[in-house]
Design a protein around this motif. Structure first.
Motif, PDB file in Angstrom:
ATOM      1  N   GLN A 177     -11.674  -2.508   1.812  1.00  0.00           N
ATOM      2  CA  GLN A 177     -13.019  -2.192   2.268  1.00  0.00           C
ATOM      3  C   GLN A 177     -13.630  -1.073   1.432  1.00  0.00           C
ATOM      4  OE1 GLN A 177     -13.205  -1.284   6.452  1.00  0.00           O
ATOM      5  NE2 GLN A 177     -15.394  -0.854   6.422  1.00  0.00           N
ATOM      6  N   ALA A 178     -12.826  -0.023   1.171  1.00  0.00           N
ATOM      7  CA  ALA A 178     -13.321   1.112   0.389  1.00  0.00           C
ATOM      8  C   ALA A 178     -13.546   0.718  -1.070  1.00  0.00           C
ATOM      9  CB  ALA A 178     -12.328   2.271   0.482  1.00  0.00           C
ATOM     10  N   HIS A 179     -12.704  -0.159  -1.597  1.00  0.00           N
ATOM     11  CA  HIS A 179     -12.868  -0.621  -2.980  1.00  0.00           C
ATOM     12  C   HIS A 179     -14.134  -1.472  -3.116  1.00  0.00           C
ATOM     13  CE1 HIS A 179     -12.018  -2.042  -6.965  1.00  0.00           C
ATOM     14  NE2 HIS A 179     -11.785  -3.287  -6.575  1.00  0.00           N
ATOM     15  N   GLY A 213       0.799  -1.211   0.000  1.00  0.00           N
ATOM     16  CA  GLY A 213       0.000   0.000   0.000  1.00  0.00           C
ATOM     17  C   GLY A 213       0.832   1.262   0.000  1.00  0.00           C
ATOM     18  N   GLU A 214       2.098   1.132  -0.327  1.00  0.00           N
ATOM     19  CA  GLU A 214       3.016   2.264  -0.211  1.00  0.00           C
ATOM     20  C   GLU A 214       2.831   3.283  -1.325  1.00  0.00           C
ATOM     21  OE1 GLU A 214       7.777   2.995   0.664  1.00  0.00           O
ATOM     22  OE2 GLU A 214       7.050   1.008   0.121  1.00  0.00           O
ATOM     23  N   THR A 215       2.494   2.828  -2.519  1.00  0.00           N
ATOM     24  CA  THR A 215       2.313   3.729  -3.655  1.00  0.00           C
ATOM     25  C   THR A 215       0.966   3.446  -4.307  1.00  0.00           C
ATOM     26  OG1 THR A 215       3.303   2.211  -5.263  1.00  0.00           O
ATOM     27  CG2 THR A 215       4.796   3.711  -4.078  1.00  0.00           C
ATOM     28  N   VAL A 216       0.540   4.375  -5.151  1.00  0.00           N
ATOM     29  CA  VAL A 216      -0.710   4.179  -5.872  1.00  0.00           C
ATOM     30  C   VAL A 216      -0.640   2.925  -6.736  1.00  0.00           C
ATOM     31  CG1 VAL A 216      -2.191   5.137  -7.679  1.00  0.00           C
ATOM     32  CG2 VAL A 216      -1.336   6.617  -5.854  1.00  0.00           C
ATOM     33  N   ALA A 217       0.488   2.726  -7.405  1.00  0.00           N
ATOM     34  CA  ALA A 217       0.638   1.568  -8.292  1.00  0.00           C
ATOM     35  C   ALA A 217       0.591   0.256  -7.513  1.00  0.00           C
ATOM     36  CB  ALA A 217       1.946   1.669  -9.074  1.00  0.00           C
ATOM     37  N   SER A 218       1.315   0.192  -6.381  1.00  0.00           N
ATOM     38  CA  SER A 218       1.322  -1.046  -5.599  1.00  0.00           C
ATOM     39  C   SER A 218      -0.039  -1.302  -4.962  1.00  0.00           C
ATOM     40  CB  SER A 218       2.413  -0.990  -4.527  1.00  0.00           C
ATOM     41  OG  SER A 218       2.163   0.043  -3.589  1.00  0.00           O
ATOM     42  N   ALA A 219      -0.721  -0.237  -4.560  1.00  0.00           N
ATOM     43  CA  ALA A 219      -2.060  -0.392  -3.985  1.00  0.00           C
ATOM     44  C   ALA A 219      -3.033  -0.913  -5.036  1.00  0.00           C
ATOM     45  CB  ALA A 219      -2.548   0.935  -3.420  1.00  0.00           C
ATOM     46  N   ALA A 220      -2.931  -0.381  -6.248  1.00  0.00           N
ATOM     47  CA  ALA A 220      -3.801  -0.834  -7.333  1.00  0.00           C
ATOM     48  C   ALA A 220      -3.583  -2.317  -7.612  1.00  0.00           C
ATOM     49  CB  ALA A 220      -3.545  -0.011  -8.591  1.00  0.00           C
ATOM     50  N   ALA A 221      -2.313  -2.720  -7.657  1.00  0.00           N
ATOM     51  CA  ALA A 221      -2.001  -4.130  -7.910  1.00  0.00           C
ATOM     52  C   ALA A 221      -2.558  -5.020  -6.808  1.00  0.00           C
ATOM     53  CB  ALA A 221      -0.490  -4.304  -8.038  1.00  0.00           C
ATOM     54  N   ALA A 222      -2.428  -4.570  -5.558  1.00  0.00           N
ATOM     55  CA  ALA A 222      -2.925  -5.357  -4.435  1.00  0.00           C
ATOM     56  C   ALA A 222      -4.449  -5.475  -4.461  1.00  0.00           C
ATOM     57  CB  ALA A 222      -2.477  -4.732  -3.121  1.00  0.00           C
ATOM     58  N   LEU A 223      -5.108  -4.460  -5.003  1.00  0.00           N
ATOM     59  CA  LEU A 223      -6.570  -4.496  -5.111  1.00  0.00           C
ATOM     60  C   LEU A 223      -7.039  -5.245  -6.348  1.00  0.00           C
ATOM     61  CD1 LEU A 223      -7.444  -0.805  -4.107  1.00  0.00           C
ATOM     62  CD2 LEU A 223      -7.715  -2.862  -2.708  1.00  0.00           C
ATOM     63  N   GLY A 224      -6.099  -5.655  -7.175  1.00  0.00           N
ATOM     64  CA  GLY A 224      -6.461  -6.362  -8.396  1.00  0.00           C
ATOM     65  C   GLY A 224      -6.942  -5.442  -9.497  1.00  0.00           C
ATOM     66  N   ILE A 225      -6.534  -4.166  -9.440  1.00  0.00           N
ATOM     67  CA  ILE A 225      -6.929  -3.179 -10.443  1.00  0.00           C
ATOM     68  C   ILE A 225      -5.814  -3.043 -11.465  1.00  0.00           C
ATOM     69  CG2 ILE A 225      -7.519  -0.766 -10.845  1.00  0.00           C
ATOM     70  CD1 ILE A 225      -8.648  -0.685  -8.008  1.00  0.00           C
ATOM     71  N   ASP A 226      -6.144  -3.215 -12.712  1.00  0.00           N
ATOM     72  CA  ASP A 226      -5.159  -3.101 -13.784  1.00  0.00           C
ATOM     73  C   ASP A 226      -5.122  -1.654 -14.276  1.00  0.00           C
ATOM     74  OD1 ASP A 226      -3.355  -3.600 -15.773  1.00  0.00           O
ATOM     75  OD2 ASP A 226      -4.825  -4.462 -17.163  1.00  0.00           O
ATOM     76  N   ASP A 260     -15.895   7.827   2.192  1.00  0.00           N
ATOM     77  CA  ASP A 260     -16.799   7.622   3.324  1.00  0.00           C
ATOM     78  C   ASP A 260     -15.959   7.616   4.591  1.00  0.00           C
ATOM     79  OD1 ASP A 260     -19.103   7.169   4.739  1.00  0.00           O
ATOM     80  OD2 ASP A 260     -19.612   5.274   3.750  1.00  0.00           O
ATOM     81  N   THR A 261     -16.615   7.488   5.746  1.00  0.00           N
ATOM     82  CA  THR A 261     -15.900   7.328   7.013  1.00  0.00           C
ATOM     83  C   THR A 261     -15.841   5.850   7.350  1.00  0.00           C
ATOM     84  OG1 THR A 261     -16.555   9.502   7.856  1.00  0.00           O
ATOM     85  CG2 THR A 261     -15.895   7.855   9.476  1.00  0.00           C
ATOM     86  N   TYR A 262     -14.643   5.345   7.601  1.00  0.00           N
ATOM     87  CA  TYR A 262     -14.438   3.931   7.867  1.00  0.00           C
ATOM     88  C   TYR A 262     -13.955   3.734   9.302  1.00  0.00           C
ATOM     89  CZ  TYR A 262     -14.952   3.412   2.866  1.00  0.00           C
ATOM     90  OH  TYR A 262     -15.453   3.436   1.592  1.00  0.00           O
ATOM     91  N   VAL A 263     -14.503   2.731   9.956  1.00  0.00           N
ATOM     92  CA  VAL A 263     -14.156   2.400  11.337  1.00  0.00           C
ATOM     93  C   VAL A 263     -13.245   1.176  11.305  1.00  0.00           C
ATOM     94  CG1 VAL A 263     -15.050   1.748  13.602  1.00  0.00           C
ATOM     95  CG2 VAL A 263     -16.345   3.326  12.155  1.00  0.00           C
ATOM     96  N   TYR A 264     -12.176   1.225  12.074  1.00  0.00           N
ATOM     97  CA  TYR A 264     -11.225   0.120  12.065  1.00  0.00           C
ATOM     98  C   TYR A 264     -10.607  -0.077  13.442  1.00  0.00           C
ATOM     99  CZ  TYR A 264      -7.730   3.848  11.929  1.00  0.00           C
ATOM    100  OH  TYR A 264      -6.974   4.956  12.232  1.00  0.00           O
TER     101      TYR A 264
END
Length: 347
Positions: free
Chosen positions: A178-180, A139-152, A162-166
């Motif tokens: 969760q947001a994706h 989750g360090e960069t936009v590109a790595s986050a996209a890859a981790a989310l499975g977004i090409d 939104d507001t997220y509780v964790y």
């Protein structure tokens, strides 16, 4: 009084005294407030920990007086199982409160808010800077986050504002996923209820439009009317000619001043140059912007210009639009602004 009776009475009184001492010890261990700081105690219960281990640690810290009685109490109440996480034990709590809190899993919860109109990069920074969030390399960069989310490719607009509780120890990827997922669900719901005759081939194209509506809207009640303008432009083969897409395409080179040269620059996001919509969303649209894109307001307006109070003047013809530009932009007052203060503060 014979000797056996005296012996019996002695044993009886000793038993009563022992029972009283035991009762007092149990009450002292369970009912009396724990030795806590005035502002309470924050403690972490690691995964795999059990009640005995937690009580032993608290005894070493001088918080719990008799772990034995607390364990007995928890077993009798069938509250021996506990949940991992971060706990805040308020001052004045006793051992029974502690056991109940650990058994229920009343862990400390934190909140992080992702704002409509932010970029994916802004949202990622907000998440990684949130309290007690575990940062990961994925989750360090936009590109790595996209890859981790499975977004090409570019993940812009693919997480829901939104507001997220964790819980403490949640990772940046936990919240991003969760947001994706939330965005995927909201987009699917709104797509199922969309109006007929829209110029979108799929939900993603509607998301692109929603992001433009989000960035162009200064007052909430104009979202569907702004969407109507852009949908009619697409239907007539007109260019969208919307500044927020140009600004997004400029990236870090944008210094806050949109120049005429920028409007002529050839980028995939310059809707003054390209036909149709940009290749991706330009921001995180909220549900209302998505709904507006799916339900654009009917009408004839093809142009709009900011009036200076956050709202817009809508025009059906170019001549009317030019007059509105003359009135609201070329003769600006000293206090003119293109969006209300609260809208500026959230971007």
């Amino acid at each position: 009084m014979n000797s056996w009776l005296r012996g019996f009475l002695l044993l009886f009184f000793l038993a009563v005294a022992g029972a009283a001492a035991t009762f007092w010890s149990a009450q002292h261990a369970l009912v009396k407030p724990l030795s806590l700081p005035l502002n309470g105690l924050r403690m972490d219960v690691e995964p795999g920990s059990n009640l005995s281990r937690v009580l032993t640690r608290l005894q070493e810290q001088g918080v719990v007086r008799s772990p034995l009685w607390v364990r007995v109490y928890a077993r009798v109440k069938e509250q021996g199982s506990i949940h991992p996480g971060e706990y805040m034990i308020p001052a004045g709590s006793n051992a029974m409160d502690l056991v109940a809190r650990l058994h229920r899993g009343d862990v400390t919860r934190y909140r992080v808010t992702l704002v409509e109109g932010w970029t994916f990069q802004q949202a990622l920074a907000q998440i990684r800077n949130a309290k007690r969030i575990k940062s990961t390399q994925d989750g360090e960069t936009v590109a790595s986050a996209a890859a981790a989310l499975g977004i090409d490719g570019n993940p812009e607009g693919r997480i829901f504002p939104d507001t997220y509780v964790y819980r403490s120890g949640s990772s940046d990827l936990d919240l991003l996923r969760q947001a994706h997922e939330r965005m995927e669900n909201v987009l699917a719901e709104e797509w199922q209820q969309r109006a007929e005759g829209l110029p979108y081939n799929n939900p993603y194209e509607a998301l692109i439009m929603a992001s433009i509506v989000e960035k162009e809207t200064g007052v909430p009640w104009e979202r569907d009317e702004i969407a109507g303008v852009f949908v009619r432009r697409l239907g007539k083969g007109m260019r969208l000619q919307t500044d927020p897409t140009v600004i997004y395409g400029l990236g870090d080179s944008y210094d806050g001043n949109l120049r005429r040269s920028h409007l002529r620059a050839a980028t995939p996001y310059n809707t003054y140059v390209i036909s149709g919509m940009p290749p991706t969303p330009i921001a995180l649209p909220g549900r209302e912007a998505i709904r507006a894109a799916m339900h654009p307001k009917a009408g004839e307006s093809l142009y709009f210009v900011a009036k200076g109070d956050g709202s817009h003047h809508f025009s059906a013809t170019l001549s009317e639009h030019n007059r509105a530009v003359q009135e609201f932009q070329l003769k600006r007052r000293s206090d003119y602004r293109s969006a209300p203060v609260e809208a500026k503060n959230r971007e």
